[in-house]
Enzyme design. Structure first.
Site, PDB file in Angstrom:
ATOM      1  N   CYS A 100     -30.772 -17.613   4.820  1.00  0.00           N
ATOM      2  CA  CYS A 100     -30.527 -16.507   3.886  1.00  0.00           C
ATOM      3  C   CYS A 100     -29.335 -16.863   2.993  1.00  0.00           C
ATOM      4  O   CYS A 100     -28.308 -17.345   3.466  1.00  0.00           O
ATOM      5  CB  CYS A 100     -30.258 -15.202   4.634  1.00  0.00           C
ATOM      6  SG  CYS A 100     -31.672 -14.692   5.619  1.00  0.00           S
ATOM      7  N   CYS A 142     -20.763  -7.923   9.313  1.00  0.00           N
ATOM      8  CA  CYS A 142     -22.128  -8.445   9.178  1.00  0.00           C
ATOM      9  C   CYS A 142     -22.154  -9.659   8.271  1.00  0.00           C
ATOM     10  O   CYS A 142     -21.620  -9.621   7.160  1.00  0.00           O
ATOM     11  CB  CYS A 142     -23.035  -7.411   8.548  1.00  0.00           C
ATOM     12  SG  CYS A 142     -23.106  -5.904   9.464  1.00  0.00           S
ATOM     13  N   CYS A 161     -21.604  -7.017  19.420  1.00  0.00           N
ATOM     14  CA  CYS A 161     -22.569  -7.712  18.569  1.00  0.00           C
ATOM     15  C   CYS A 161     -22.621  -9.157  19.050  1.00  0.00           C
ATOM     16  O   CYS A 161     -21.604  -9.845  19.044  1.00  0.00           O
ATOM     17  CB  CYS A 161     -22.100  -7.619  17.116  1.00  0.00           C
ATOM     18  SG  CYS A 161     -23.125  -8.594  15.993  1.00  0.00           S
ATOM     19  N   GLU A 196     -19.809 -16.927  17.857  1.00  0.00           N
ATOM     20  CA  GLU A 196     -18.909 -15.786  17.758  1.00  0.00           C
ATOM     21  C   GLU A 196     -19.618 -14.511  18.213  1.00  0.00           C
ATOM     22  O   GLU A 196     -20.828 -14.373  18.064  1.00  0.00           O
ATOM     23  CB  GLU A 196     -18.431 -15.623  16.307  1.00  0.00           C
ATOM     24  CG  GLU A 196     -17.593 -16.815  15.857  1.00  0.00           C
ATOM     25  CD  GLU A 196     -16.993 -16.641  14.465  1.00  0.00           C
ATOM     26  OE1 GLU A 196     -15.803 -16.954  14.317  1.00  0.00           O
ATOM     27  OE2 GLU A 196     -17.697 -16.199  13.541  1.00  0.00           O
ATOM     28  N   CYS A 216     -28.123 -21.097  12.515  1.00  0.00           N
ATOM     29  CA  CYS A 216     -29.336 -20.375  12.124  1.00  0.00           C
ATOM     30  C   CYS A 216     -30.137 -21.224  11.154  1.00  0.00           C
ATOM     31  O   CYS A 216     -29.577 -21.895  10.290  1.00  0.00           O
ATOM     32  CB  CYS A 216     -28.963 -19.039  11.477  1.00  0.00           C
ATOM     33  SG  CYS A 216     -30.397 -17.981  11.189  1.00  0.00           S
ATOM     34  N   CYS A 232     -25.561 -15.388   3.713  1.00  0.00           N
ATOM     35  CA  CYS A 232     -25.077 -15.221   5.089  1.00  0.00           C
ATOM     36  C   CYS A 232     -24.326 -16.456   5.566  1.00  0.00           C
ATOM     37  O   CYS A 232     -24.788 -17.585   5.402  1.00  0.00           O
ATOM     38  CB  CYS A 232     -26.264 -14.946   6.004  1.00  0.00           C
ATOM     39  SG  CYS A 232     -25.794 -14.695   7.728  1.00  0.00           S
TER      40      CYS A 232
END
Ligand code: SAH
Length: 339
Positions: A115, A332, A104, A91, A111, A118
């Site tokens: 975290c 975010c 962005c 995305e 990933c 997230c």
């Protein structure tokens, strides 16, 4: 395997074309076409037909097609889902700010950093995007919106410093005069804190802005939220940031997502301020955005304000980020790998 020529610098492209018996200016022509968004060699009408045919045999042009575009009713933010050759989807987000348009972009599909708060970490797998796949997010969005992108933030899915070589190649490509000619100062790269790469990046691209996802005032809290902290704890991280500033002379941004009951107390702000005092930096507070699989909640407005003031009172520069695109999960930490 066909050559991924959109990931090549002009010099590399020139060499490839020289090996095909072509002159240097052909490389420039192709480079310019790709920056404009050409999807194939047959669109490159100023190339001789024979060369186009030869290129079709030996090379390909990376081109992302938006599979889905969501538009925020609140603020016009646009979230793109791009399907990759690997079958995964990433995305990217187009944001309109008063100072211009920003995009962005993602640096990996998925990933590995894990975290706790997230969405990008869900699934835990990641493959690196090629430089062309990183670059084409910007080019495709410019084509779709018909608007020029003024700023690029590498704050989408993935850890850019876990894909360092392609990240650097991407920056060289987007900065190339014959390409998008984007100023290095218009680019921001955000990292969860991979120290050796912070040092390398300061030397390799001193003009590019660096943001650090900090999210905690101490190791105890940061260890709970961000596994990377166990490898690269805060003290060393902040030292690496100071060194980065010495080399680059540039202000670092610390991102701090505020999570209710975890890192949002006034005492946390005070502890953070003691550590950041005297550094050339800026703290960006982001009330946590909701991720349905996670139990964390956003800090309330009042604690954000108290936190902001506590930092300010101790002389630390701070702003509260205006969140765009929350209604389309485009803010975010809300971007995720698609299948
Ligand atoms: N891996 C890089 C790039 C991602 S940037 C990095 O960690 O910096 C995305 C930013 O959004 C990071 O600061 C990340 O920590 C933050 N973030 C992640 N989840 C979030 C959430 N749910 N709410 C607000 N911010 C979040």
């Amino acid at each position: 395997m066909k050559a991924d020529i959109k990931s090549m610098t002009i010099e590399e492209l020139s060499q490839l074309l020289a090996a095909m018996g072509q002159q240097k200016y052909r490389a420039l022509q192709i480079f310019r076409w790709m920056a404009k968004g050409a999807a194939g060699f047959d669109e490159m009408t100023n190339l001789p037909q024979k060369l186009r045919a030869e290129l079709n045999e030996t090379a390909y042009i990376e081109k992302l097609k938006p599979e889905k575009i969501q538009v925020s009713k609140k603020d016009g933010t646009r979230k793109y889902l791009f399907r990759l050759k690997s079958g995964n989807a990433i995305e990217s987000v187009f944001l309109k700010y008063h100072y211009g348009n920003s995009v962005c972009i993602s640096s990996q599909a998925g990933c590995r950093m894990g975290c706790a708060f997230c969405a990008s970490a869900i699934g835990g797998r990641a493959h690196n995007l090629s430089a062309a796949e990183i670059l084409d997010q910007v080019i495709s969005i410019q084509q779709d919106t018909g608007e020029k992108v003024g700023n690029v933030v590498v704050m989408g899915i993935g850890e850019p410093f876990d894909n360092y070589d392609n990240l650097c190649r991407f920056i060289s490509l987007i900065h190339a005069e014959e390409g998008l000619n984007m100023s290095l100062r218009a680019i921001t790269v955000s990292t969860c804190g991979i120290i050796p790469k912070i040092e390398a990046f300061g030397r390799d691209f001193p003009q590019v802005n660096l943001a650090i996802s900090l999210h905690a005032p101490n190791d105890e809290i940061r260890n709970r939220l961000m596994p990377i902290n166990k490898k690269y704890p805060m003290k060393e991280l902040l030292e690496a940031c100071e060194k980065h500033t010495e080399i680059t002379g540039r202000r670092i941004t610390f991102e701090y997502s505020m999570i209710r009951g975890i890192n949002d107390e006034k005492a946390h702000a005070e502890e953070l301020a003691t550590k950041l005092q005297g550094m050339l930096c800026h703290v960006n507070l982001i009330p946590l955005n909701p991720v349905s699989e996670r139990e964390y909640e956003a800090a309330d407005r009042k604690s954000v304000e108290v936190f902001r003031k506590a930092l300010e009172d101790k002389g630390v520069q701070v702003t509260v980020r205006r969140e765009l695109g929350t209604d389309i999960d485009g803010a975010c930490g809300q971007l995720r790998l698609g299948f």
